[in-house]
Scaffold this motif. Structure first.
Motif, PDB file in Angstrom:
ATOM      1  N   THR A 149       3.162  -1.527   9.596  1.00  9.87           N
ATOM      2  CA  THR A 149       4.484  -0.897   9.480  1.00  9.87           C
ATOM      3  C   THR A 149       4.936  -0.458   8.414  1.00  9.87           C
ATOM      4  O   THR A 149       5.294   0.481   8.408  1.00  9.87           O
ATOM      5  CB  THR A 149       5.513  -2.208   9.842  1.00  9.87           C
ATOM      6  N   MET A 167       9.457   7.406  12.526  1.00  9.13           N
ATOM      7  CA  MET A 167       9.137   6.616  11.905  1.00  9.13           C
ATOM      8  C   MET A 167       9.821   5.716  11.003  1.00  9.13           C
ATOM      9  O   MET A 167       9.265   4.861  11.362  1.00  9.13           O
ATOM     10  CB  MET A 167       7.886   7.471  11.690  1.00  9.13           C
ATOM     11  N   ALA A 168      10.227   5.633   9.909  1.00 12.86           N
ATOM     12  CA  ALA A 168      10.633   5.410   8.819  1.00 12.86           C
ATOM     13  C   ALA A 168      11.242   4.285   9.180  1.00 12.86           C
ATOM     14  O   ALA A 168      11.214   3.139   8.716  1.00 12.86           O
ATOM     15  CB  ALA A 168      10.902   5.721   7.573  1.00 12.86           C
ATOM     16  N   PHE A 193       4.397   7.244   5.085  1.00  8.59           N
ATOM     17  CA  PHE A 193       3.744   8.284   5.703  1.00  8.59           C
ATOM     18  C   PHE A 193       4.993   8.811   6.337  1.00  8.59           C
ATOM     19  O   PHE A 193       4.932   9.930   5.968  1.00  8.59           O
ATOM     20  CB  PHE A 193       2.950   7.278   6.377  1.00  8.59           C
ATOM     21  N   GLY A 194       5.955   7.875   6.642  1.00  9.48           N
ATOM     22  CA  GLY A 194       7.247   9.097   7.238  1.00  9.48           C
ATOM     23  C   GLY A 194       7.941   9.230   6.218  1.00  9.48           C
ATOM     24  O   GLY A 194       8.493  10.242   6.770  1.00  9.48           O
ATOM     25  N   VAL A 195       8.381   8.703   5.822  1.00 12.20           N
ATOM     26  CA  VAL A 195       8.362   9.581   4.476  1.00 12.20           C
ATOM     27  C   VAL A 195       8.316  10.162   3.407  1.00 12.20           C
ATOM     28  O   VAL A 195       8.770  11.020   3.284  1.00 12.20           O
ATOM     29  CB  VAL A 195       9.412   7.858   3.794  1.00 12.20           C
ATOM     30  N   ILE A 251      10.595  16.495  10.254  1.00 11.29           N
ATOM     31  CA  ILE A 251      11.022  15.628   9.716  1.00 11.29           C
ATOM     32  C   ILE A 251      12.202  14.792  10.210  1.00 11.29           C
ATOM     33  O   ILE A 251      12.244  13.777   9.679  1.00 11.29           O
ATOM     34  CB  ILE A 251      12.990  16.231   8.413  1.00 11.29           C
ATOM     35  N   VAL A 259       8.475  13.373   5.841  1.00  7.58           N
ATOM     36  CA  VAL A 259      10.364  13.788   5.407  1.00  7.58           C
ATOM     37  C   VAL A 259      10.571  14.645   3.855  1.00  7.58           C
ATOM     38  O   VAL A 259      10.933  15.656   4.026  1.00  7.58           O
ATOM     39  CB  VAL A 259      11.450  12.844   5.396  1.00  7.58           C
ATOM     40  N   GLY A 284       9.451  12.436  11.039  1.00  4.35           N
ATOM     41  CA  GLY A 284       8.899  11.220   9.861  1.00  4.35           C
ATOM     42  C   GLY A 284       9.673  10.228   9.319  1.00  4.35           C
ATOM     43  O   GLY A 284       9.731   9.487   9.387  1.00  4.35           O
ATOM     44  N   HIS A 312      11.880  -8.664   7.468  1.00  2.17           N
ATOM     45  CA  HIS A 312      10.970  -8.855   7.704  1.00  2.17           C
ATOM     46  C   HIS A 312       9.870  -9.916   8.524  1.00  2.17           C
ATOM     47  O   HIS A 312       9.230  -8.823   9.561  1.00  2.17           O
ATOM     48  CB  HIS A 312      12.555  -8.581   9.763  1.00  2.17           C
ATOM     49  N   GLU A 313       9.176  -9.701   7.364  1.00  4.65           N
ATOM     50  CA  GLU A 313       7.325 -10.067   7.683  1.00  4.65           C
ATOM     51  C   GLU A 313       6.916  -8.607   8.452  1.00  4.65           C
ATOM     52  O   GLU A 313       6.045  -9.605   9.518  1.00  4.65           O
ATOM     53  CB  GLU A 313       7.120 -11.461   7.990  1.00  4.65           C
ATOM     54  N   PHE A 351       1.127  -1.424   0.005  1.00  6.66           N
ATOM     55  CA  PHE A 351      -0.927  -0.129   0.129  1.00  6.66           C
ATOM     56  C   PHE A 351       1.062   1.524   0.016  1.00  6.66           C
ATOM     57  O   PHE A 351       1.158   1.985   0.932  1.00  6.66           O
ATOM     58  CB  PHE A 351      -1.297  -0.501   1.534  1.00  6.66           C
ATOM     59  N   ALA A 357       2.424  -6.196  13.875  1.00  8.38           N
ATOM     60  CA  ALA A 357       1.942  -4.806  14.097  1.00  8.38           C
ATOM     61  C   ALA A 357       2.339  -4.478  12.589  1.00  8.38           C
ATOM     62  O   ALA A 357       2.510  -4.829  11.389  1.00  8.38           O
ATOM     63  CB  ALA A 357       3.150  -4.324  14.922  1.00  8.38           C
ATOM     64  N   MET A 404      10.274   1.826  11.786  1.00  3.43           N
ATOM     65  CA  MET A 404       9.938   0.689  10.700  1.00  3.43           C
ATOM     66  C   MET A 404      10.713  -0.053  10.637  1.00  3.43           C
ATOM     67  O   MET A 404      10.445  -1.165  10.276  1.00  3.43           O
ATOM     68  CB  MET A 404       8.949   1.157   9.858  1.00  3.43           C
ATOM     69  N   ILE A 405      11.806   0.041   9.929  1.00  4.39           N
ATOM     70  CA  ILE A 405      12.863  -0.130   8.843  1.00  4.39           C
ATOM     71  C   ILE A 405      13.759  -1.814   9.628  1.00  4.39           C
ATOM     72  O   ILE A 405      13.336  -2.945   9.874  1.00  4.39           O
ATOM     73  CB  ILE A 405      13.521   0.054   8.207  1.00  4.39           C
ATOM     74  N   PHE A 432      14.580   0.742  -0.307  1.00 12.16           N
ATOM     75  CA  PHE A 432      14.826   0.827   0.405  1.00 12.16           C
ATOM     76  C   PHE A 432      14.354   1.178   1.637  1.00 12.16           C
ATOM     77  O   PHE A 432      14.299   1.209   2.936  1.00 12.16           O
ATOM     78  CB  PHE A 432      16.093   1.917   0.792  1.00 12.16           C
ATOM     79  N   VAL A 433      12.883   1.028   1.550  1.00 15.92           N
ATOM     80  CA  VAL A 433      11.937   0.877   2.661  1.00 15.92           C
ATOM     81  C   VAL A 433      11.150   0.196   3.120  1.00 15.92           C
ATOM     82  O   VAL A 433      11.066  -1.566   3.253  1.00 15.92           O
ATOM     83  CB  VAL A 433      11.206   1.968   2.750  1.00 15.92           C
ATOM     84  N   ILE A 453      11.413  -3.856   4.933  1.00 15.24           N
ATOM     85  CA  ILE A 453      10.395  -4.027   5.994  1.00 15.24           C
ATOM     86  C   ILE A 453      10.129  -5.767   5.590  1.00 15.24           C
ATOM     87  O   ILE A 453       9.662  -6.234   6.881  1.00 15.24           O
ATOM     88  CB  ILE A 453       9.668  -3.716   6.325  1.00 15.24           C
ATOM     89  N   PHE A 493       1.266  -4.793   7.218  1.00 10.24           N
ATOM     90  CA  PHE A 493       0.971  -3.484   6.617  1.00 10.24           C
ATOM     91  C   PHE A 493       0.842  -2.713   7.182  1.00 10.24           C
ATOM     92  O   PHE A 493       1.207  -1.017   6.616  1.00 10.24           O
ATOM     93  CB  PHE A 493      -0.977  -3.292   5.973  1.00 10.24           C
ATOM     94  N   GLU A 500      -5.626  -1.979   5.418  1.00  9.09           N
ATOM     95  CA  GLU A 500      -5.747  -0.882   4.047  1.00  9.09           C
ATOM     96  C   GLU A 500      -6.685  -0.314   3.687  1.00  9.09           C
ATOM     97  O   GLU A 500      -6.385   0.725   4.362  1.00  9.09           O
ATOM     98  CB  GLU A 500      -5.050  -1.026   3.158  1.00  9.09           C
ATOM     99  N   PHE A 559       2.527   1.817   5.935  1.00  9.12           N
ATOM    100  CA  PHE A 559       1.725   2.132   6.246  1.00  9.12           C
ATOM    101  C   PHE A 559       3.102   3.419   6.803  1.00  9.12           C
ATOM    102  O   PHE A 559       2.961   4.642   6.658  1.00  9.12           O
ATOM    103  CB  PHE A 559       0.552   1.724   6.309  1.00  9.12           C
ATOM    104  N   VAL A 560       2.935   2.983   8.445  1.00  9.44           N
ATOM    105  CA  VAL A 560       3.678   4.166   9.457  1.00  9.44           C
ATOM    106  C   VAL A 560       5.164   4.203   8.365  1.00  9.44           C
ATOM    107  O   VAL A 560       5.332   5.774   8.066  1.00  9.44           O
ATOM    108  CB  VAL A 560       3.730   3.744  10.509  1.00  9.44           C
ATOM    109  N   ALA A 561       5.978   4.036   8.241  1.00  9.17           N
ATOM    110  CA  ALA A 561       7.316   4.129   8.028  1.00  9.17           C
ATOM    111  C   ALA A 561       7.194   4.875   6.269  1.00  9.17           C
ATOM    112  O   ALA A 561       7.721   5.578   5.897  1.00  9.17           O
ATOM    113  CB  ALA A 561       7.913   2.682   7.011  1.00  9.17           C
TER     114      ALA A 561
END
Lengths: 289, 291
Positions: free
Chosen positions: A94, B269-270, A100-102, B263, A105, B266, A88-89, A34, B291, B273-274, A80-81, A85, A92, B86, A96-98
């Motif tokens: 996880t 968060m990214a 969204f964070g990007v 920034i 930024v 954000g 390591h399975e 997503f 999660a 998560m990684i 890279f994102v 993710i 969704f 989603e 989504f948040v990543a």
């Protein structure tokens, strides 16, 4: 005539929504990611074009630069994102948040570099002229429609004729079986992200030429793309594109009775109605529960 | 300095409450909402109107906020009953966008962009009391309630729904009621936090209830760790002290502090998560699978 004027404006916006949404749906269908940062792709492409235009580049170079930026960003997100993710399975949320964070930024970096507020490109193409009594259309209208139709046709042809396109559809249907046949799902994911992201570039450029874009436009684009994908039915590019068009027109229809700030509300009402009454969307097969 | 610290502590308690109630929805019930600021906003407007029009009684304001936010949480519960994952995130995102428009346009109730000004200081039995103790009490109250529920049958029902909805339904759990109650409880908590926020600042406008705010609360939860009791509090304290910490760095121009701050969270968060998907305090093994 005002109604017709608004309707045509809605069609123009809808065509651009359709392109962006088709890109989102292609990525979601093929890779099951997503891709919330699709809005960021759109913003980035738009600002690259504006930057190139202000620097005095030839428009064609600007378009190519915008497309390259979109593709590079999409592929970078995949590599890279989403891929780490996925390794390591992560669920969704996880992802989504990543993403969204990007997006946050990207939005703030753009605000720092290009400044806040609306930016647009003044070209003779966005000058409206009277085609019928009291009906004004700019050449951008025709360009938007033609660009949307042409890119959509090209995409459909690619997906149905080219071996890589067929493989992409196979990835959407059954990733395990695809790997069993010896195809690389990671290469195909990158292809999906590249294709999906490139679709956002023309929409961003044409939006920059008409209503202008600001650093926060990605949120709106993201909502529209998600709404169109869900309304259209997951896995159906045709559905997503049609729903994008529908949302654009719905926004325009709302404008005939209400003020501009309610336009986004119209998209949401359509999405809400579909989620409550037909969660599988217009062309979707399975209900996502 | 004391005033500054007590202000920071009040905000930390309010946002801790927000993050903790969001945690209940996300970590316990598996309902991933990005519309938490909407319910904070509903509570803030309800509480502010009570204080402005009736009496500046903080208990009454909080009660009204909880009732309004909890009642209108049905807007969020309805899609949560129909779709998951989603789809639900998209629906809650839409709700958030829609609510901001409504908050801006419903000028008689919310004051629009100008907001509601001059909310009187909260007073109980004629004595003006600061918001900090009330916020702390509310926070502790909700934390105790939530940890009790987590261990009780309701919490386990929610956990079962989160992990396997069909199985929970097959065992005779009323999925619809449990989900709606979880959403209503969480929204009511956010409403209380909103009312306290309004009383604390004695001014509210729509700017405080946008998508950015929802994301900030979500970031607090994510940084601290979902599904833990104290994680959201840690996240709230960390993210609220970020602007203060940044203003000590001389090389960032003051106009860009807002952007730099966004920034940083954000990016946090990214990256979290990684590399550490269950947050700072989360159980890493558990976070990986759900999660």
């Amino acid at each position: 005539m005002l109604e017709l004027q608004l309707l045509l404006g809605g069609l123009q916006n809808g065509a651009l929504y359709a392109l962006t949404a088709a890109g989102f749906a292609l990525i979601f269908g093929a890779t099951k990611v997503f891709h919330v940062a699709h809005g960021a792709t759109f913003t980035l492409a738009g600002y690259v074009f504006i930057g190139a235009w202000n620097a005095g580049w030839h428009p064609v170079l600007g378009v190519l630069a915008a497309m390259a930026a979109a593709v590079a960003f999409g592929i970078a997100m995949e590599r890279f994102v989403y891929r780490p993710i996925g390794r390591h399975e992560g669920g969704f949320f996880t992802v989504f948040v990543a993403a969204f964070g990007v997006s946050i930024v990207v939005q703030n970096l753009i605000a720092m570099v290009a400044g806040r507020g609306f930016a647009n490109v003044d070209s003779p193409l966005s000058m409206a002229s009277e085609v019928l009594p009291e009906l004004f259309l700019a050449p951008v209208f025709w360009i938007s429609i033609v660009a949307a139709v042409a890119m959509f046709l090209a995409l459909t042809l690619f997906l149905s004729r080219h071996p890589a396109g067929v493989a992409l559809r196979a990835l959407a249907q059954n990733a395990d079986l695809l790997r069993a046949y010896g195809l690389s799902s990671s290469k195909l994911s990158i292809l999906a992200f590249a294709l999906g992201s490139v679709l956002a570039a023309p929409a961003a450029i044409l939006t920059a030429m008409t209503s202008g874009i600001n650093e926060a436009v990605g949120n709106h684009v993201m909502l529209i793309s998600m709404a169109a994908t869900i309304v259209g039915g997951v896995g159906s590019l045709r559905g997503a594109a049609l729903a994008g068009l529908l949302l654009g027109v719905a926004e325009a229809v709302v404008l005939t009775v209400l003020d501009t700030q309610w336009a986004e509300g119209a998209s949401f009402m359509v999405l809400f109605a579909f989620i409550l009454f037909r969660p599988s969307g217009m062309f979707g097969a399975a209900v996502a529960r | 300095m004391i005033a500054y610290l007590s202000n920071l502590a009040t905000l930390a308690a309010i946002f801790g409450l927000l993050a903790a109630t969001l945690n209940f929805m996300v970590g316990q019930a598996g309902i991933f909402s990005v519309a938490h600021a909407v319910f904070m906003g509903l509570g803030a407007y309800a509480g502010a109107q009570v204080a402005l029009l009736v009496v500046p009684n903080p208990l009454l304001a909080c009660l009204a906020a909880a009732v309004v936010a909890g009642g209108l949480s049905l807007c969020l519960a309805l899609p949560a009953l129909r779709v998951r994952g989603e789809y639900f995130v998209a629906a809650s995102l839409g709700l958030q966008m829609m609510a901001v428009t409504l908050f801006t346009e419903a000028k008689p109730l919310t004051g629009g962009m100008g907001g509601l000004v001059g909310i009187p200081r909260p007073s109980l039995f004629g004595v003006v009391i600061p918001v900090l103790p009330m916020a702390l009490i509310a926070l502790v109250l909700f934390l105790v309630l939530m940890s009790a529920m987590q261990r009780g049958s309701f919490g386990r029902t929610l956990g079962a729904i989160r992990d396997a909805e069909s199985a929970a339904e097959a065992l005779g759990k009323n999925v619809a009621v449990a989900k709606a109650l979880a959403v209503a409880f969480s929204a009511a908590g956010a409403g209380v936090a909103g009312a306290l926020f309004a009383l604390h600042l004695s001014f509210v406008n729509v700017e405080s209830f946008t998508l950015e705010q929802s994301v900030l609360v979500m970031a607090m939860l994510i940084v601290g760790g979902t599904g833990t009791l104290l994680g959201p509090l840690l996240g709230a304290v960390l993210l609220l002290s970020l602007p203060a910490a940044l203003s000590f760095l001389p090389f960032i121009p003051p106009t860009e502090i807002g952007s730099v701050q966004q920034i940083i969270y954000g990016g946090a968060m990214a990256l979290l998560m990684i590399f550490r998907p269950a947050g700072l305090l989360g159980d890493q093994k558990r976070g990986r699978s759900e999660a």
